[in-house]
Design an enzyme around this catalytic site. Structure first.
Site, PDB file in Angstrom:
ATOM      1  N   HIS A  67      -8.949 -14.163 -21.955  1.00 32.63           N
ATOM      2  CA  HIS A  67      -9.163 -12.917 -22.694  1.00 32.63           C
ATOM      3  C   HIS A  67      -8.104 -12.737 -23.776  1.00 32.63           C
ATOM      4  CE1 HIS A  67      -5.821 -10.730 -20.658  1.00 32.63           C
ATOM      5  NE2 HIS A  67      -6.117 -11.509 -19.636  1.00 32.63           N
ATOM      6  N   ASP A  69      -7.610  -9.546 -25.141  1.00 28.07           N
ATOM      7  CA  ASP A  69      -7.091  -8.172 -25.135  1.00 28.07           C
ATOM      8  C   ASP A  69      -5.799  -8.099 -24.317  1.00 28.07           C
ATOM      9  OD1 ASP A  69      -8.654  -8.667 -22.835  1.00 28.07           O
ATOM     10  OD2 ASP A  69      -9.040  -6.540 -22.499  1.00 28.07           O
ATOM     11  N   ASP A 100       0.310 -12.899 -20.810  1.00 24.60           N
ATOM     12  CA  ASP A 100      -1.049 -12.566 -20.330  1.00 24.60           C
ATOM     13  C   ASP A 100      -1.907 -12.131 -21.481  1.00 24.60           C
ATOM     14  OD1 ASP A 100      -3.256 -11.883 -18.860  1.00 24.60           O
ATOM     15  OD2 ASP A 100      -2.318 -10.265 -17.763  1.00 24.60           O
ATOM     16  N   GLU A 134     -10.933  -7.531 -20.705  1.00 23.40           N
ATOM     17  CA  GLU A 134     -10.484  -7.916 -19.364  1.00 23.40           C
ATOM     18  C   GLU A 134      -9.530  -6.881 -18.813  1.00 23.40           C
ATOM     19  OE1 GLU A 134      -8.317  -9.943 -16.112  1.00 23.40           O
ATOM     20  OE2 GLU A 134      -7.476  -9.051 -17.906  1.00 23.40           O
ATOM     21  N   GLU A 135      -8.665  -6.361 -19.681  1.00 24.87           N
ATOM     22  CA  GLU A 135      -7.612  -5.456 -19.216  1.00 24.87           C
ATOM     23  C   GLU A 135      -8.126  -4.029 -18.997  1.00 24.87           C
ATOM     24  OE1 GLU A 135      -4.998  -6.587 -18.176  1.00 24.87           O
ATOM     25  OE2 GLU A 135      -4.284  -8.271 -19.367  1.00 24.87           O
ATOM     26  N   GLU A 163      -5.088 -17.446 -16.624  1.00 21.57           N
ATOM     27  CA  GLU A 163      -4.249 -16.286 -16.267  1.00 21.57           C
ATOM     28  C   GLU A 163      -2.881 -16.762 -15.784  1.00 21.57           C
ATOM     29  OE1 GLU A 163      -4.433 -12.970 -16.230  1.00 21.57           O
ATOM     30  OE2 GLU A 163      -6.364 -12.971 -17.246  1.00 21.57           O
TER      31      GLU A 163
HETATM   32 ZN   LIG Z   1      -4.880 -11.587 -17.980  1.00 23.35          ZN
END
Ligand SMILES: [Zn+2]
Length: 298
Positions: A67, A69, A100, A134-135, A163
């Protein structure tokens, strides 16, 4: 021409893609992937941009998932650098998303670019499934793209999710599952009144405090061979009261549970609702709760 992971990671960090904003991150990624031969499909669901990029058509299809975001940076003054101006200090890349997981995505792309520089022809295909959701509540991201790909009869045979999961050094941990995540927004409804006449009011904060103490103290489980114990954290407590001498009518709290496969979101809701019901009843308060489930444990 191989792509530099550091350069791409920095370019991605410069895009302030605070969920659900994209800030140009997905297009930047697509541009880089196109330059090394990928076919890129931008798949929009509502306000969310997703990318499915593929190189080659043969099977097996090896997919990198991730991801673009990021979570909000919090107070900018607490940072040693501007979170959206990536900086390398003591051999470490600092910026929001460096960990991340913009650096992971940059490494995916750099790895493929090096692989294809050496292997003009290879058996199979490589793909990237990257979402901008995702977040946050994560309903218009990977899940929907996967459903879309199934409808299009697109098959992914192997998948690596980038991740950050290694606590100390790369390669020390491989995750074979994921905990579930459920968020609850709890409101306790009492009766407003003056602090001088408490018998004519009913302060919802008393009930809220009892409930939060109870749900924090319950032991959900002891963990399993493959998962740590399930855990609840209270993330917000709010009484929106502008007067110091008024007993408020409402008290709000938000909590999140990361749970292992000894629970499901349904079993947790049942357990929590039971607690809310009995404590609210004792406090002569009403309650309402809204749950958001980001995923079950698997
Ligand atoms: Zn993540």
């Amino acid at each position: 021409m191989p792509i530099s992971e550091l350069k791409l990671a920095k370019e991605l960090i410069r895009r302030p893609s605070i969920t659900p904003n994209d800030a140009g991150a997905i297009n930047l990624l697509a541009k880089n992937l196109k330059s090394i031969g990928f076919k890129c499909q931008i798949i929009n669901f509502k306000n969310i941009k997703n990318l499915y990029a593929k190189l080659g058509r043969a099977s097996p299809n090896f997919c990198y998932a991730g991801h673009t975001d990021v979570v909000p940076p919090g107070n900018i003054n607490d940072w040693s650098v501007n979170p959206f101006k990536p900086t390398v200090k003591n051999n470490k890349l600092i910026g929001r998303g460096a960990n991340d997981m913009k650096a992971s995505i940059a490494c995916f792309v750099a790895a493929v670019s090096r692989f294809i520089a050496k292997n003009k022809k290879f058996k199979g295909s490589v793909s990237l499934l990257i979402t901008g959701d995702e977040e946050g509540i994560a309903i218009n991201g990977t899940k929907r793209v996967v459903e879309y790909l199934i409808r299009k009869r697109e098959k992914i045979n192997f998948c690596i999710v980038g991740e950050p999961t290694n606590p100390n050094k790369l390669g020390e941990m491989i995750k074979i599952g994921r905990r579930g995540s459920i968020t609850g927004r709890l409101t306790i409804i009492g009766t407003q009144g003056h602090v001088a006449y408490p018998h004519r009011a009913n302060n919802p904060s008393n009930t809220m405090v009892k409930i939060l103490k109870k749900i924090k103290e319950i032991k959900l489980d002891k963990g399993t061979k493959k998962f740590q114990p399930s855990n609840l954290e209270i993330t917000k407590i709010n009484i929106d009261n502008h007067a110091d001498n008024v007993i408020p009518r409402l008290a709000n709290a938000v909590f999140n549970i990361r749970f292992n496969n000894k629970h499901s979101s349904t079993s947790l809701k049942r357990k929590l609702n039971g607690i809310f019901k009995s404590i609210a009843k004792k406090g002569k308060c009403k309650f309402s709760v809204i749950y958001e489930v980001s995923g079950e444990a698997f």
